[in-house]
Motif scaffolding. Structure first.
Motif, PDB file in Angstrom:
ATOM      1  N   ALA A  12      46.645  44.067  48.872  1.00 46.88           N
ATOM      2  CA  ALA A  12      46.508  42.607  48.826  1.00 46.88           C
ATOM      3  C   ALA A  12      45.049  42.187  49.000  1.00 46.88           C
ATOM      4  CB  ALA A  12      47.379  41.962  49.898  1.00 46.88           C
ATOM      5  N   VAL A  13      44.362  42.817  49.940  1.00 44.58           N
ATOM      6  CA  VAL A  13      42.943  42.500  50.152  1.00 44.58           C
ATOM      7  C   VAL A  13      42.116  42.903  48.931  1.00 44.58           C
ATOM      8  CG1 VAL A  13      40.909  43.089  51.535  1.00 44.58           C
ATOM      9  CG2 VAL A  13      43.073  42.572  52.663  1.00 44.58           C
ATOM     10  N   ALA A  14      42.391  44.071  48.371  1.00 39.94           N
ATOM     11  CA  ALA A  14      41.649  44.526  47.193  1.00 39.94           C
ATOM     12  C   ALA A  14      41.901  43.607  45.995  1.00 39.94           C
ATOM     13  CB  ALA A  14      42.041  45.958  46.853  1.00 39.94           C
ATOM     14  N   ALA A  15      43.158  43.203  45.796  1.00 38.36           N
ATOM     15  CA  ALA A  15      43.479  42.303  44.687  1.00 38.36           C
ATOM     16  C   ALA A  15      42.824  40.938  44.890  1.00 38.36           C
ATOM     17  CB  ALA A  15      44.989  42.153  44.557  1.00 38.36           C
ATOM     18  N   GLY A  16      42.843  40.457  46.117  1.00 37.74           N
ATOM     19  CA  GLY A  16      42.197  39.176  46.410  1.00 37.74           C
ATOM     20  C   GLY A  16      40.699  39.235  46.182  1.00 37.74           C
ATOM     21  N   THR A  17      40.092  40.319  46.596  1.00 36.12           N
ATOM     22  CA  THR A  17      38.658  40.493  46.383  1.00 36.12           C
ATOM     23  C   THR A  17      38.332  40.525  44.902  1.00 36.12           C
ATOM     24  OG1 THR A  17      38.453  41.712  48.454  1.00 36.12           O
ATOM     25  CG2 THR A  17      36.681  41.991  46.848  1.00 36.12           C
ATOM     26  N   GLY A  18      39.114  41.286  44.147  1.00 40.99           N
ATOM     27  CA  GLY A  18      38.902  41.341  42.698  1.00 40.99           C
ATOM     28  C   GLY A  18      39.072  39.987  42.042  1.00 40.99           C
ATOM     29  N   PHE A  20      38.709  36.959  43.415  1.00 44.53           N
ATOM     30  CA  PHE A  20      37.626  36.041  43.766  1.00 44.53           C
ATOM     31  C   PHE A  20      36.299  36.460  43.139  1.00 44.53           C
ATOM     32  CE2 PHE A  20      40.484  34.668  47.238  1.00 44.53           C
ATOM     33  CZ  PHE A  20      40.529  33.329  46.887  1.00 44.53           C
ATOM     34  N   ARG A  21      36.105  37.743  42.911  1.00 47.79           N
ATOM     35  CA  ARG A  21      34.890  38.175  42.199  1.00 47.79           C
ATOM     36  C   ARG A  21      34.910  37.682  40.752  1.00 47.79           C
ATOM     37  NH1 ARG A  21      30.527  39.669  44.858  1.00 47.79           N
ATOM     38  NH2 ARG A  21      29.946  41.111  43.232  1.00 47.79           N
ATOM     39  N   MET A  22      36.091  37.708  40.129  1.00 50.03           N
ATOM     40  CA  MET A  22      36.204  37.177  38.765  1.00 50.03           C
ATOM     41  C   MET A  22      36.100  35.650  38.770  1.00 50.03           C
ATOM     42  SD  MET A  22      39.057  39.560  36.903  1.00 50.03           S
ATOM     43  CE  MET A  22      40.363  39.036  37.987  1.00 50.03           C
ATOM     44  N   TYR A  23      36.720  35.010  39.746  1.00 47.15           N
ATOM     45  CA  TYR A  23      36.709  33.553  39.850  1.00 47.15           C
ATOM     46  C   TYR A  23      35.285  33.025  39.999  1.00 47.15           C
ATOM     47  CZ  TYR A  23      37.841  28.883  41.563  1.00 47.15           C
ATOM     48  OH  TYR A  23      37.931  27.528  41.725  1.00 47.15           O
ATOM     49  N   ARG A  26      31.351  36.914  39.074  1.00 49.67           N
ATOM     50  CA  ARG A  26      30.544  38.058  39.497  1.00 49.67           C
ATOM     51  C   ARG A  26      30.962  39.327  38.761  1.00 49.67           C
ATOM     52  NH1 ARG A  26      26.274  35.759  41.782  1.00 49.67           N
ATOM     53  NH2 ARG A  26      26.900  34.312  43.392  1.00 49.67           N
ATOM     54  N   HIS A  27      32.224  39.390  38.323  1.00 49.83           N
ATOM     55  CA  HIS A  27      32.737  40.549  37.584  1.00 49.83           C
ATOM     56  C   HIS A  27      33.680  40.076  36.496  1.00 49.83           C
ATOM     57  CE1 HIS A  27      31.201  43.809  40.041  1.00 49.83           C
ATOM     58  NE2 HIS A  27      31.585  43.168  41.119  1.00 49.83           N
ATOM     59  N   TRP A  28      33.871  40.953  35.510  1.00 46.67           N
ATOM     60  CA  TRP A  28      34.865  40.716  34.476  1.00 46.67           C
ATOM     61  C   TRP A  28      36.128  41.481  34.841  1.00 46.67           C
ATOM     62  CZ3 TRP A  28      31.066  41.955  29.971  1.00 46.67           C
ATOM     63  CH2 TRP A  28      30.200  40.866  29.793  1.00 46.67           C
ATOM     64  N   LEU A  29      37.208  41.178  34.133  1.00 41.57           N
ATOM     65  CA  LEU A  29      38.479  41.842  34.381  1.00 41.57           C
ATOM     66  C   LEU A  29      38.354  43.350  34.209  1.00 41.57           C
ATOM     67  CD1 LEU A  29      41.511  41.709  34.979  1.00 41.57           C
ATOM     68  CD2 LEU A  29      41.879  41.386  32.514  1.00 41.57           C
ATOM     69  N   THR A  30      37.608  43.779  33.196  1.00 40.39           N
ATOM     70  CA  THR A  30      37.458  45.223  32.970  1.00 40.39           C
ATOM     71  C   THR A  30      36.742  45.899  34.137  1.00 40.39           C
ATOM     72  OG1 THR A  30      35.451  44.780  31.688  1.00 40.39           O
ATOM     73  CG2 THR A  30      37.506  45.040  30.462  1.00 40.39           C
ATOM     74  N   ASP A  31      35.782  45.214  34.747  1.00 41.95           N
ATOM     75  CA  ASP A  31      35.091  45.763  35.918  1.00 41.95           C
ATOM     76  C   ASP A  31      36.062  45.965  37.076  1.00 41.95           C
ATOM     77  OD1 ASP A  31      32.763  45.451  34.455  1.00 41.95           O
ATOM     78  OD2 ASP A  31      32.167  43.614  35.474  1.00 41.95           O
ATOM     79  N   VAL A  32      36.897  44.962  37.312  1.00 38.38           N
ATOM     80  CA  VAL A  32      37.841  45.018  38.429  1.00 38.38           C
ATOM     81  C   VAL A  32      38.881  46.111  38.193  1.00 38.38           C
ATOM     82  CG1 VAL A  32      39.621  43.710  39.655  1.00 38.38           C
ATOM     83  CG2 VAL A  32      37.466  42.613  39.056  1.00 38.38           C
ATOM     84  N   LEU A  33      39.411  46.194  36.977  1.00 38.00           N
ATOM     85  CA  LEU A  33      40.412  47.219  36.666  1.00 38.00           C
ATOM     86  C   LEU A  33      39.817  48.624  36.731  1.00 38.00           C
ATOM     87  CD1 LEU A  33      42.387  45.528  33.752  1.00 38.00           C
ATOM     88  CD2 LEU A  33      43.023  45.734  36.170  1.00 38.00           C
ATOM     89  N   THR A  34      38.586  48.787  36.275  1.00 41.87           N
ATOM     90  CA  THR A  34      37.925  50.085  36.361  1.00 41.87           C
ATOM     91  C   THR A  34      37.692  50.485  37.811  1.00 41.87           C
ATOM     92  OG1 THR A  34      36.844  49.718  34.237  1.00 41.87           O
ATOM     93  CG2 THR A  34      35.888  51.401  35.663  1.00 41.87           C
ATOM     94  N   GLY A  35      37.248  49.548  38.626  1.00 44.67           N
ATOM     95  CA  GLY A  35      37.048  49.823  40.050  1.00 44.67           C
ATOM     96  C   GLY A  35      38.349  50.190  40.746  1.00 44.67           C
TER      97      GLY A  35
END
Length: 69
Positions: A12-18, A20-23, A26-35
């Protein structure tokens, strides 16, 4: 035995961080999914390699070790 809620909270924390980074652009969806993929694969590799590393490098089992400053 470890509570399953620890894993739920971690994801939950990781998903929330991802999210808010997209919101905040700061990152794109591909960055978050790759991470997320790298994190999951790293964890699986650690669980898979731990017994081998332990047997190879730490053969002796020391009991009752106490370290104090």
């Amino acid at each position: 035995m470890v509570s399953p809620w620890i894993g739920v909270a971690g994801y939950a924390v990781a998903a929330g961080t991802g999210f808010f980074r997209m919101y905040n652009n700061r990152h794109w969806l591909t960055d978050v999914l790759t991470g997320a993929g790298i994190g999951i694969l790293s964890t699986q590799a650690a669980y898979w390699l731990y017994p081998t590393i332990t047997k190879t490098f730490f053969r002796k089992r020391y009991k009752n070790i106490f370290v104090s400053p």
